[in-house]
Design a protein around this motif. Structure first.
Motif, PDB file in Angstrom:
ATOM      1  N   GLU A 171       1.536   7.245  -5.777  1.00  0.00           N
ATOM      2  CA  GLU A 171       0.918   6.358  -4.868  1.00  0.00           C
ATOM      3  C   GLU A 171       1.749   5.062  -5.413  1.00  0.00           C
ATOM      4  O   GLU A 171       1.604   4.200  -4.361  1.00  0.00           O
ATOM      5  CB  GLU A 171      -0.230   6.213  -5.453  1.00  0.00           C
TER       6      GLU A 171
ATOM      7  N   GLU B  18      -8.863   8.798  11.622  1.00  0.00           N
ATOM      8  CA  GLU B  18      -8.869   7.749  10.686  1.00  0.00           C
ATOM      9  C   GLU B  18     -10.262   7.210  10.323  1.00  0.00           C
ATOM     10  O   GLU B  18     -10.897   6.743  11.386  1.00  0.00           O
ATOM     11  CB  GLU B  18      -7.812   6.528  11.044  1.00  0.00           C
TER      12      GLU B  18
ATOM     13  N   ASP C  64     -13.814  12.207   4.226  1.00  0.00           N
ATOM     14  CA  ASP C  64     -13.873  10.949   4.298  1.00  0.00           C
ATOM     15  C   ASP C  64     -15.378  10.593   4.692  1.00  0.00           C
ATOM     16  O   ASP C  64     -15.885   9.670   4.030  1.00  0.00           O
ATOM     17  CB  ASP C  64     -12.974  10.223   5.006  1.00  0.00           C
TER      18      ASP C  64
ATOM     19  N   CYS D  39      -8.497   5.421  -0.674  1.00  0.00           N
ATOM     20  CA  CYS D  39      -6.788   5.107  -0.368  1.00  0.00           C
ATOM     21  C   CYS D  39      -6.703   3.624  -0.058  1.00  0.00           C
ATOM     22  O   CYS D  39      -7.490   2.900   0.707  1.00  0.00           O
ATOM     23  CB  CYS D  39      -6.630   6.032   0.822  1.00  0.00           C
TER      24      CYS D  39
ATOM     25  N   CYS E  57      -5.804   2.845   3.991  1.00  0.00           N
ATOM     26  CA  CYS E  57      -6.898   3.017   5.064  1.00  0.00           C
ATOM     27  C   CYS E  57      -8.132   2.845   4.589  1.00  0.00           C
ATOM     28  O   CYS E  57      -9.274   2.724   5.266  1.00  0.00           O
ATOM     29  CB  CYS E  57      -6.788   4.398   6.006  1.00  0.00           C
TER      30      CYS E  57
ATOM     31  N   HIS F  81      -9.392  10.692   0.409  1.00  0.00           N
ATOM     32  CA  HIS F  81      -8.289  10.973   0.129  1.00  0.00           C
ATOM     33  C   HIS F  81      -7.295  10.023  -0.643  1.00  0.00           C
ATOM     34  O   HIS F  81      -7.816   8.917  -0.831  1.00  0.00           O
ATOM     35  CB  HIS F  81      -7.591  11.576   1.412  1.00  0.00           C
TER      36      HIS F  81
ATOM     37  N   ILE G 118      -3.369   7.795  -1.076  1.00  0.00           N
ATOM     38  CA  ILE G 118      -2.326   7.396  -0.273  1.00  0.00           C
ATOM     39  C   ILE G 118      -1.135   8.556   0.261  1.00  0.00           C
ATOM     40  O   ILE G 118      -0.497   8.363   1.231  1.00  0.00           O
ATOM     41  CB  ILE G 118      -1.620   6.296  -1.057  1.00  0.00           C
TER      42      ILE G 118
ATOM     43  N   CYS H 156      -2.397  10.168   3.191  1.00  0.00           N
ATOM     44  CA  CYS H 156      -3.367   9.384   4.398  1.00  0.00           C
ATOM     45  C   CYS H 156      -2.916   9.563   5.652  1.00  0.00           C
ATOM     46  O   CYS H 156      -1.651   9.324   6.053  1.00  0.00           O
ATOM     47  CB  CYS H 156      -3.049   7.820   3.819  1.00  0.00           C
TER      48      CYS H 156
ATOM     49  N   LYS I  23      -3.405   7.480   8.280  1.00  0.00           N
ATOM     50  CA  LYS I  23      -2.771   6.259   8.925  1.00  0.00           C
ATOM     51  C   LYS I  23      -1.559   6.168   8.541  1.00  0.00           C
ATOM     52  O   LYS I  23      -0.434   5.777   9.399  1.00  0.00           O
ATOM     53  CB  LYS I  23      -3.937   5.292   8.308  1.00  0.00           C
TER      54      LYS I  23
END
Length: 618
Positions: free
Chosen positions: A115, A515, A550, A583, A586, A591, A593, A596, A598
């Motif tokens: 990350e 997202e 999420d 994250c 986003c 979750h 990075i 991700c 996004k």
């Protein structure tokens, strides 16, 4: 007797060829080649014949030569070894050493390192500065000075008292020399005309983001404002610009070709139009009192004719509300300049940067000729956007009401498991939950049109809005929906970013966005300005498991009911022993990075933009 022919050629006399050496001839000039070893031996013989040369000297010289020969041989051996060793062998050695080091690390350490690498790559992006500032290395260290000061009794408060007020309203702040929070509009020294307008609209006290954000902006400080949807962010950034423009106009009235004082950037035409109407309302309230001059505001968006606003362009400009594309076009054509512009606000700032507008924003920055005050506002601003923004601002103040990316607590979130083929039929049942108006969101433009057509066939007054509609169609849809002529609006994500619709009690999310940020924006169309609302979301087997995770964590954070099918969705990070933190890209809680959606979408867009287009022929 014969005479000579004058045209007869003469014999050309050639120069003699150089003599060739004959190795058999014994000449004084020829010196035969003698091998090095033979010459060395002759030298040793000569030295040994000299009377002054002792046997010990000859031995030392011989030893020295042997040492030199051995060194040369060793060097040749190493060189051969280097040539024989390939890059692949070296890479394998590096890989094996790295694998050995990785085997000693825990899953949590590996995830953290991965990350950090991704975040470091994101941070390496250029700052949001003008070309002139980047080229000359200009860096501002002090914020802009303003004439505004809070009342003396507020200045006399202790920092502990300020902290208590912020704590009471759940306001988190970061920065240095933070201006004090003010709990009453009157104490902010706002003109009576605007105060009266706010009272007539039943706005009697500032919301938390206004309570801290307006004094910060009045003080000339750069600001990053984060608050849930419907919390009054528009007033928090429009009012400081109106007051700045009013002060400049009062000093020296603007004439044609001058201005603007400030610009507000929005990611969509609809949001820009809504902001423009709010600014017009507040400036008109000022002018009606008779004590203040009329401020000129220009709407600068695609899809409309700028000639319709020629009456505004013919006078001095104070405020410009714009989308990036049309604004760049107007600046390049020199319809107005930013020579004296000292206020820049980006509404939905994280969307502005992430939706592919970053290059446009940098282009706009290049038109500034002086230091400016920069304000960034959004409901969802992940840590990576905050870090990126802070590196571009001057002594910024971060004002955060709740967690960035958290859902509005005034919205009741209902998650329904509905099979794909049953969605249309179940949609009619959901519309019976509350009276109109209702907004329905779908991620697919074709699906938006299909839903509208289905509702019209069932006798429901519905309009549709998405990116492929013309500007006239989009304006008609919003106007008829706001006026109450239409009961339902079916929309893509274009209507989810900042648009404010009165009395919306119900939002239906027909297709759950990948997202989680988009979900937060969509359900935020209801439950605004302290009112409550319902958000019904359809999910099924087509919804990615990561998105469901999420969603699960977002419901748990907001204290909402988690349906049984969501409780069974397990977080892989728990089994791996990883840390359960959001994250930074986003703001999703389910979750990290490394996976991700996004970030993946951003990378996909970047690759698509760099891919050469197939022109299909010559």
């Amino acid at each position: 007797m014969t005479s000579e022919n004058p045209t007869k050629r003469r014999r050309v006399q050639r120069s003699p060829s150089p003599p060739l050496y004959n190795l058999d001839d014994e000449t004084d000039d020829y010196v035969p080649y003698v091998p090095v070893s033979q010459r060395r031996q002759e030298k040793l013989t000569k030295l040994s014949s000299l009377g002054g040369t002792t046997k010990g000297t000859r031995d030392k010289q011989r030893e020295q030569e042997e040492i030199e020969d051995e060194a040369k041989e060793e060097e040749r051996r190493k060189e051969r070894a280097r040539k024989e060793r390939t890059l692949l062998m070296e890479a394998q050695d590096v890989h094996s050493r790295k694998a050995e080091e990785d085997s000693k690390k825990t899953v949590e350490q590996k995830t953290k390192e991965a990350e950090e690498e991704i975040l470091e790559a994101i941070k390496s992006r250029k700052k949001l500065l003008s070309d002139l500032e980047l080229a000359k290395g200009i860096q501002y260290t002090e914020s802009l000075k303003t004439s505004w000061r809070p009342p003396k009794y507020i200045r006399d408060r202790t920092e502990q008292e300020h902290h208590h007020i912020r704590e009471k309203h759940a306001i988190l702040v970061e920065g240095e020399d933070i201006p004090p929070p003010i709990e009453h509009f009157v104490d902010m020294k706002i003109p009576n005309a605007i105060l009266e307008y706010l009272r007539t609209n039943r706005i009697t006290a500032p919301t938390p983001i206004q309570l801290q954000g307006i004094p910060t902006a009045f003080s000339g400080r750069d600001l990053i404002g984060i608050a849930f949807t419907g919390s009054g962010k528009t007033l928090a950034f429009c009012l400081p610009l109106i007051m700045l423009a009013l002060e400049e106009e009062t000093k020296v009235p603007f004439v044609r070709g001058e201005g603007p004082v400030g610009v507000i950037l929005c990611p969509s035409r609809e949001l820009a139009n809504q902001t423009y109407e709010n600014v017009l309302t507040w400036t008109s309230a000022l002018a009606r009192e008779g004590k203040y001059p009329q401020l000129n505001t220009l709407l600068c968006i695609g899809g409309i004719s700028m000639s319709d606003q020629s009456h505004t362009m013919s006078k001095g400009l104070h405020i410009v509300v714009a989308t990036p594309g049309r604004l760049i076009d107007m600046l390049e054509k020199k319809k107005f300049t930013f020579n004296n512009c000292k206020f820049l606000c980006m509404d939905e700032a994280d969307r502005m940067i992430d939706l592919g507008f970053e290059d446009d924003v940098r282009n706009i920055m290049s038109f500034f000729k002086r230091q400016r005050q920069t304000l960034l506002f959004s409901a969802t601003m992940p840590r990576k956007i905050q870090d990126f923004a802070q590196s571009s601002l001057i002594r910024p103040v971060l004002v955060n009401v709740g967690r960035a990316g958290a859902a509005n607590l005034d919205v009741l979130q209902v998650i329904e498991y509905v099979k794909q083929e049953a969605k249309m039929v179940y949609l009619l049942e959901c519309l019976q939950k509350t009276p109109p108006p209702v907004i329905i969101f779908s991620e697919n433009k074709n699906e938006v049109d299909d839903i509208q057509e289905y509702l019209l066939l069932k006798g429901v007054e519905a309009v549709a809005i998405h990116g492929s509609k013309t500007q006239e169609e989009r304006q008609y849809a919003i106007k008829s929906f706001k006026s109450g002529a239409k009961d339902v609006m079916v929309a893509s994500g274009v209507a989810s970013k900042g648009l404010d619709f009165n009395e919306i009690q119900h939002v239906i999310i027909f297709s759950m966005p990948k997202e989680i940020e988009d979900y937060v924006h969509q359900i935020g169309r209801t439950g605004r300005s302290g009112k409550t609302g319902i958000a019904t979301t359809f999910v099924n087997m087509n919804t990615p498991e990561q998105t469901l995770l999420d969603l699960k964590y977002l419901l748990m954070e907001a204290g909402q009911k988690v349906p049984p099918f969501l409780t069974t969705v397990e977080d892989p990070r728990v089994s791996q022993g990883g840390m359960l933190k959001g994250c930074p890209v986003c703001g999703g809680l389910g979750h990290g990075i490394s996976n991700c959606p996004k970030l993946e979408e951003t990378q996909r867009r970047q690759m698509a933009s760099h891919r050469p287009q197939d022109e299909g022929g010559y």
